[in-house]
Design a protein around this motif. Structure first.
Motif, PDB file in Angstrom:
ATOM      1  N   LEU A  41       0.825  -1.211   0.000  1.00  0.00           N
ATOM      2  CA  LEU A  41       0.000   0.000   0.000  1.00  0.00           C
ATOM      3  C   LEU A  41       0.858   1.259   0.000  1.00  0.00           C
ATOM      4  O   LEU A  41       0.430   2.314  -0.468  1.00  0.00           O
ATOM      5  N   PHE A  42       2.087   1.156   0.523  1.00  0.00           N
ATOM      6  CA  PHE A  42       2.983   2.309   0.616  1.00  0.00           C
ATOM      7  C   PHE A  42       4.382   1.902   0.151  1.00  0.00           C
ATOM      8  O   PHE A  42       4.815   0.771   0.398  1.00  0.00           O
ATOM      9  N   HIS A  43       5.065   2.833  -0.504  1.00  0.00           N
ATOM     10  CA  HIS A  43       6.388   2.536  -1.051  1.00  0.00           C
ATOM     11  C   HIS A  43       7.373   3.653  -0.713  1.00  0.00           C
ATOM     12  O   HIS A  43       7.020   4.839  -0.751  1.00  0.00           O
ATOM     13  N   LEU A  44       8.599   3.247  -0.385  1.00  0.00           N
ATOM     14  CA  LEU A  44       9.717   4.171  -0.234  1.00  0.00           C
ATOM     15  C   LEU A  44      10.519   4.140  -1.533  1.00  0.00           C
ATOM     16  O   LEU A  44      10.953   3.071  -1.977  1.00  0.00           O
ATOM     17  N   VAL A  45      10.729   5.300  -2.147  1.00  0.00           N
ATOM     18  CA  VAL A  45      11.375   5.392  -3.460  1.00  0.00           C
ATOM     19  C   VAL A  45      12.563   6.348  -3.354  1.00  0.00           C
ATOM     20  O   VAL A  45      12.482   7.391  -2.690  1.00  0.00           O
ATOM     21  N   ILE A  46      13.675   5.995  -4.004  1.00  0.00           N
ATOM     22  CA  ILE A  46      14.848   6.869  -4.081  1.00  0.00           C
ATOM     23  C   ILE A  46      15.091   7.250  -5.537  1.00  0.00           C
ATOM     24  O   ILE A  46      15.031   6.413  -6.438  1.00  0.00           O
ATOM     25  N   GLU A  47      15.316   8.540  -5.783  1.00  0.00           N
ATOM     26  CA  GLU A  47      15.561   9.033  -7.133  1.00  0.00           C
ATOM     27  C   GLU A  47      17.047   9.284  -7.343  1.00  0.00           C
ATOM     28  O   GLU A  47      17.781   9.570  -6.401  1.00  0.00           O
ATOM     29  N   HIS A  48      17.486   9.163  -8.598  1.00  0.00           N
ATOM     30  CA  HIS A  48      18.852   9.452  -9.062  1.00  0.00           C
ATOM     31  C   HIS A  48      19.855   8.340  -8.740  1.00  0.00           C
ATOM     32  O   HIS A  48      21.004   8.432  -9.159  1.00  0.00           O
ATOM     33  N   ALA A  49      19.480   7.324  -7.983  1.00  0.00           N
ATOM     34  CA  ALA A  49      20.420   6.249  -7.670  1.00  0.00           C
ATOM     35  C   ALA A  49      20.528   5.299  -8.863  1.00  0.00           C
ATOM     36  O   ALA A  49      19.551   5.063  -9.584  1.00  0.00           O
ATOM     37  N   ALA A  50      21.720   4.745  -9.069  1.00  0.00           N
ATOM     38  CA  ALA A  50      21.951   3.808 -10.175  1.00  0.00           C
ATOM     39  C   ALA A  50      21.527   2.405  -9.766  1.00  0.00           C
ATOM     40  O   ALA A  50      21.604   2.026  -8.590  1.00  0.00           O
ATOM     41  N   MET A  51      21.085   1.607 -10.732  1.00  0.00           N
ATOM     42  CA  MET A  51      20.669   0.238 -10.461  1.00  0.00           C
ATOM     43  C   MET A  51      21.324  -0.699 -11.456  1.00  0.00           C
ATOM     44  O   MET A  51      21.279  -0.463 -12.670  1.00  0.00           O
ATOM     45  N   ARG A  52      21.952  -1.758 -10.955  1.00  0.00           N
ATOM     46  CA  ARG A  52      22.577  -2.773 -11.789  1.00  0.00           C
ATOM     47  C   ARG A  52      22.423  -4.125 -11.107  1.00  0.00           C
ATOM     48  O   ARG A  52      22.687  -4.250  -9.893  1.00  0.00           O
ATOM     49  N   ASP A  53      22.017  -5.108 -11.868  1.00  0.00           N
ATOM     50  CA  ASP A  53      21.890  -6.472 -11.349  1.00  0.00           C
ATOM     51  C   ASP A  53      21.034  -6.516 -10.084  1.00  0.00           C
ATOM     52  O   ASP A  53      21.387  -7.151  -9.078  1.00  0.00           O
ATOM     53  N   LYS A  55      20.665  -4.427  -7.850  1.00  0.00           N
ATOM     54  CA  LYS A  55      21.260  -3.720  -6.717  1.00  0.00           C
ATOM     55  C   LYS A  55      21.199  -2.218  -6.965  1.00  0.00           C
ATOM     56  O   LYS A  55      21.285  -1.758  -8.111  1.00  0.00           O
ATOM     57  N   ILE A  56      21.053  -1.464  -5.890  1.00  0.00           N
ATOM     58  CA  ILE A  56      20.984  -0.011  -5.977  1.00  0.00           C
ATOM     59  C   ILE A  56      22.293   0.565  -5.453  1.00  0.00           C
ATOM     60  O   ILE A  56      22.795   0.148  -4.399  1.00  0.00           O
ATOM     61  N   PHE A  57      22.862   1.538  -6.181  1.00  0.00           N
ATOM     62  CA  PHE A  57      24.175   2.093  -5.840  1.00  0.00           C
ATOM     63  C   PHE A  57      24.067   3.597  -5.603  1.00  0.00           C
ATOM     64  O   PHE A  57      23.302   4.295  -6.260  1.00  0.00           O
ATOM     65  N   TYR A  58      24.866   4.064  -4.647  1.00  0.00           N
ATOM     66  CA  TYR A  58      24.962   5.491  -4.383  1.00  0.00           C
ATOM     67  C   TYR A  58      26.396   5.959  -4.612  1.00  0.00           C
ATOM     68  O   TYR A  58      27.349   5.184  -4.506  1.00  0.00           O
ATOM     69  N   THR A  59      26.536   7.233  -4.924  1.00  0.00           N
ATOM     70  CA  THR A  59      27.840   7.864  -5.090  1.00  0.00           C
ATOM     71  C   THR A  59      28.101   8.757  -3.885  1.00  0.00           C
ATOM     72  O   THR A  59      27.195   9.463  -3.443  1.00  0.00           O
ATOM     73  N   PRO A  60      29.292   8.742  -3.312  1.00  0.00           N
ATOM     74  CA  PRO A  60      29.572   9.591  -2.152  1.00  0.00           C
ATOM     75  C   PRO A  60      29.341  11.070  -2.445  1.00  0.00           C
ATOM     76  O   PRO A  60      29.525  11.538  -3.562  1.00  0.00           O
ATOM     77  N   ASP A  61      28.911  11.785  -1.388  1.00  0.00           N
ATOM     78  CA  ASP A  61      28.743  13.236  -1.419  1.00  0.00           C
ATOM     79  C   ASP A  61      27.763  13.683  -2.507  1.00  0.00           C
ATOM     80  O   ASP A  61      28.022  14.621  -3.249  1.00  0.00           O
ATOM     81  N   GLN A  62      26.637  12.992  -2.580  1.00  0.00           N
ATOM     82  CA  GLN A  62      25.592  13.353  -3.530  1.00  0.00           C
ATOM     83  C   GLN A  62      24.252  13.446  -2.816  1.00  0.00           C
ATOM     84  O   GLN A  62      24.046  12.862  -1.749  1.00  0.00           O
ATOM     85  N   THR A  63      23.320  14.181  -3.402  1.00  0.00           N
ATOM     86  CA  THR A  63      21.985  14.356  -2.836  1.00  0.00           C
ATOM     87  C   THR A  63      20.994  13.466  -3.573  1.00  0.00           C
ATOM     88  O   THR A  63      20.961  13.461  -4.808  1.00  0.00           O
ATOM     89  N   TYR A  64      20.194  12.741  -2.814  1.00  0.00           N
ATOM     90  CA  TYR A  64      19.172  11.863  -3.371  1.00  0.00           C
ATOM     91  C   TYR A  64      17.812  12.225  -2.773  1.00  0.00           C
ATOM     92  O   TYR A  64      17.726  12.588  -1.589  1.00  0.00           O
ATOM     93  N   LEU A 175      21.410   0.223  -0.022  1.00  0.00           N
ATOM     94  CA  LEU A 175      22.266   0.926  -0.967  1.00  0.00           C
ATOM     95  C   LEU A 175      23.706   0.436  -0.863  1.00  0.00           C
ATOM     96  O   LEU A 175      24.224   0.229   0.234  1.00  0.00           O
ATOM     97  N   ASN A 176      24.331   0.265  -2.016  1.00  0.00           N
ATOM     98  CA  ASN A 176      25.738  -0.144  -2.089  1.00  0.00           C
ATOM     99  C   ASN A 176      26.567   1.008  -2.630  1.00  0.00           C
ATOM    100  O   ASN A 176      26.137   1.745  -3.509  1.00  0.00           O
ATOM    101  N   MET A 177      27.791   1.144  -2.099  1.00  0.00           N
ATOM    102  CA  MET A 177      28.654   2.222  -2.563  1.00  0.00           C
ATOM    103  C   MET A 177      29.090   1.970  -4.001  1.00  0.00           C
ATOM    104  O   MET A 177      29.540   0.870  -4.337  1.00  0.00           O
ATOM    105  N   GLU A 178      28.930   2.974  -4.838  1.00  0.00           N
ATOM    106  CA  GLU A 178      29.317   2.876  -6.240  1.00  0.00           C
ATOM    107  C   GLU A 178      30.825   2.714  -6.346  1.00  0.00           C
ATOM    108  O   GLU A 178      31.588   3.551  -5.845  1.00  0.00           O
ATOM    109  N   ASP A 179      31.273   1.612  -6.980  1.00  0.00           N
ATOM    110  CA  ASP A 179      32.709   1.345  -7.068  1.00  0.00           C
ATOM    111  C   ASP A 179      33.326   1.837  -8.366  1.00  0.00           C
ATOM    112  O   ASP A 179      34.538   1.744  -8.552  1.00  0.00           O
ATOM    113  N   SER A 180      32.517   2.368  -9.251  1.00  0.00           N
ATOM    114  CA  SER A 180      33.073   2.900 -10.495  1.00  0.00           C
ATOM    115  C   SER A 180      33.512   4.345 -10.288  1.00  0.00           C
ATOM    116  O   SER A 180      33.061   5.027  -9.368  1.00  0.00           O
TER     117      SER A 180
END
Length: 518
Positions: A41-53, A55-64, A175-180
């Protein structure tokens, strides 16, 4: 038992440790009923994060942007909590740790009347009132630095009333730290020692891309006043830092970022030519003003096994103290010099002036801040970068570096490694030094009268405005090695006709010039 636990707790607090426990998101007015089954009935959503396989990835020092959405407007929620946490808190009821994991920070919006910072849990935002809600938005700023294996969990609770509340997979994001690498990262890591037995000549091309189309938010009202400063930089070794993220701006960078004036930075670069592993080539390219900001600015420079990297900067006008550039760009690889690479450029803040937009009234930062990225993802609606993630921001310029030639070193023994050379230097430093008397003192006195080199060639003419008309050109000379022989000094006196009498003679000269517009 209670007394024993209290003693242990006080002991950890006395030694500066911190208690880390999992946030209890049970609604404060709940009657003790456990969470209901999560039916989507309710969902938590994150915008601008990358998704691969999956998995959701975040980049350090960024706003989501984080949002809680109700799938059905007829089923609103009244209470909510959102927590950023280390998943390791699940291992026990509480964990005693000397170092708390940085999970970033949750931010409420300036004009938000729905959320506030929680007093019950760290890194948590909750509702202000119990009014019906179908949607709520907050921001999460990822930590500036993370370990490669770092995971962060964003966990939410939604309550319809005292008896019905939800947690679960639809309200949890791992969220996983973006390694690229970031898009503006140099291709090679900085090397302490370059072992290539050659020199290289490079061309560097700065291509401006700042425009109303690519960067429409709060683009300056008077575009005719827009422009880039001269391209300024140097090829250098490990002992020179022109600028660097997290460091204080030098006087040269401050003047460049605030006034688009390169004169002091030129002096800093030239003065560093006498340092071991200092600078080798002064990089200087044309400045570009509207409507010619998209035209390239080019320069040539040389590198060697001592000066194997380069740094450059270009000021943006108008701006408080923003500039574009790259620092410590490594060109030396294991087997060869880098062939070619193009890198996007995004604004940096010199930390010397306050201002949130291009045309903000400027005031001096007190105290001065370190050099950091311009606040991409800003929460200030007057910012050109409001809610923008770096991955979504169009570059303000592109920098291309291209290798033109490679020159093998002749009659140079490149087999010595850094350790052997270091040992040799240590032996020389430990050897007893003879007093400077008699003939030795006379030689040094003679060399002091001739401690600068001959003038180099004049640089191309750089117009003061646009691409033609009146401008200026520059030539430089370097300081001489004070341990050169007397015969070499005499030879220079014969070739130049005169020798400076004092060490304060200028190392750079400027003169007016003109470029024909036809």
């Amino acid at each position: 038992m209670y007394l024993k636990c209290l003693i242990i707790l006080l002991s950890y607090v006395a030694h500066g440790s911190t208690l880390v426990s999992k946030c209890d998101q049970t609604p404060p007015l709940s009657d003790g009923t456990p969470p209901s089954i999560d039916k989507g009935l309710f969902h938590l959503v994150i915008e601008h994060a990358a998704m691969r396989d999956d998995k959701i990835f975040y980049t350090p020092d960024q706003t989501y942007v984080l949002t809680i959405n109700a799938a059905n407007s007829s089923r609103p929620f009244r209470w909510f909590m959102i927590t950023a946490e280390d998943p390791a808190v699940d291992n026990s009821v509480f964990e005693v740790s000397r170092k708390v994991v940085d999970v970033g920070s949750l931010k409420t919006l300036d004009d938000d009347s729905k959320s506030r910072y929680s007093e019950r849990c760290a890194s948590t935002v909750e509702n202000i009132d119990s009014s019906d809600k179908t949607w709520v938005e907050i921001h999460w700023v990822s930590p500036k630095q993370s370990s490669p294996q770092q995971q962060i969990r964003i966990r939410a609770m939604v309550a319809e009333n005292r008896e019905v509340w939800y947690t679960g997979d639809n309200l949890t994001i791992l969220l996983n730290m973006e390694d690229s690498k970031r898009k503006d990262s140099p291709p090679l890591p900085v090397r302490e020692v370059c072992t290539l037995c050659s020199e290289a000549r490079y061309e560097i091309i700065f291509k401006g891309q700042w425009s109303r189309v690519a960067h429409p938010r709060y683009y300056p009202n008077k575009p005719d006043e827009n422009g880039y400063s001269h391209l300024i930089g140097a090829s250098h070794g490990n002992n020179f830092t022109m600028w660097q993220q997290g460091a204080k701006a030098t006087k040269g960078l401050q003047l460049l970022a605030e006034e688009a004036d390169v004169s002091v930075m030129e002096r800093e670069i030239i003065d560093a030519m006498v340092y071991p592993e200092g600078t080798r080539t002064l990089i200087r390219g044309k400045r570009r003003h509207h409507p010619y900001m998209s035209l390239p600015s080019q320069a040539l420079f040389r590198t060697d096994r001592i000066h194997h990297m380069f740094s450059v900067a270009v000021a943006m006008r108008p701006s408080p103290d923003w500039f574009l550039g790259i620092y410590k760009f490594e060109l030396c690889n294991e087997t060869e010099w880098l062939d070619e690479f193009e890198i996007p450029l995004y604004p940096w803040d010199a930390g010397t002036m306050d201002g949130v937009s291009y045309e903000s009234p400027r005031s001096m930062s007190q105290p001065g801040d370190n050099i950091e990225r311009v606040e991409v993802g800003s929460f200030n609606r007057k910012s050109p970068f409001y809610q923008l993630n770096l991955n979504d921001l169009q570059p303000f310029a592109k920098l291309q570096v291209r290798r033109l030639d490679v020159y093998p070193l002749i009659d140079v023994d490149c087999s010595k490694n850094g350790e052997e050379e270091s040992e040799s230097m240590d032996i020389q430093e430990d050897a007893p030094q003879e007093p400077i008397v008699g003939e030795t003192k006379q030689k040094l006195d003679a060399m002091e009268r001739c401690d600068v080199g001959v003038w180099g060639e004049w640089s191309p003419c750089f117009p003061r405005e646009g691409v033609c008309g009146p401008g200026s050109r520059t030539r430089i000379r370097s300081k001489r090695n004070l341990f050169e022989t007397e015969s070499e000094n005499k030879q220079e006196e014969e070739s130049t006709g005169s020798c400076p009498k004092v060490t304060t003679e200028p190392l750079i000269q400027n003169e007016n010039c003109f470029i024909n517009c036809f």
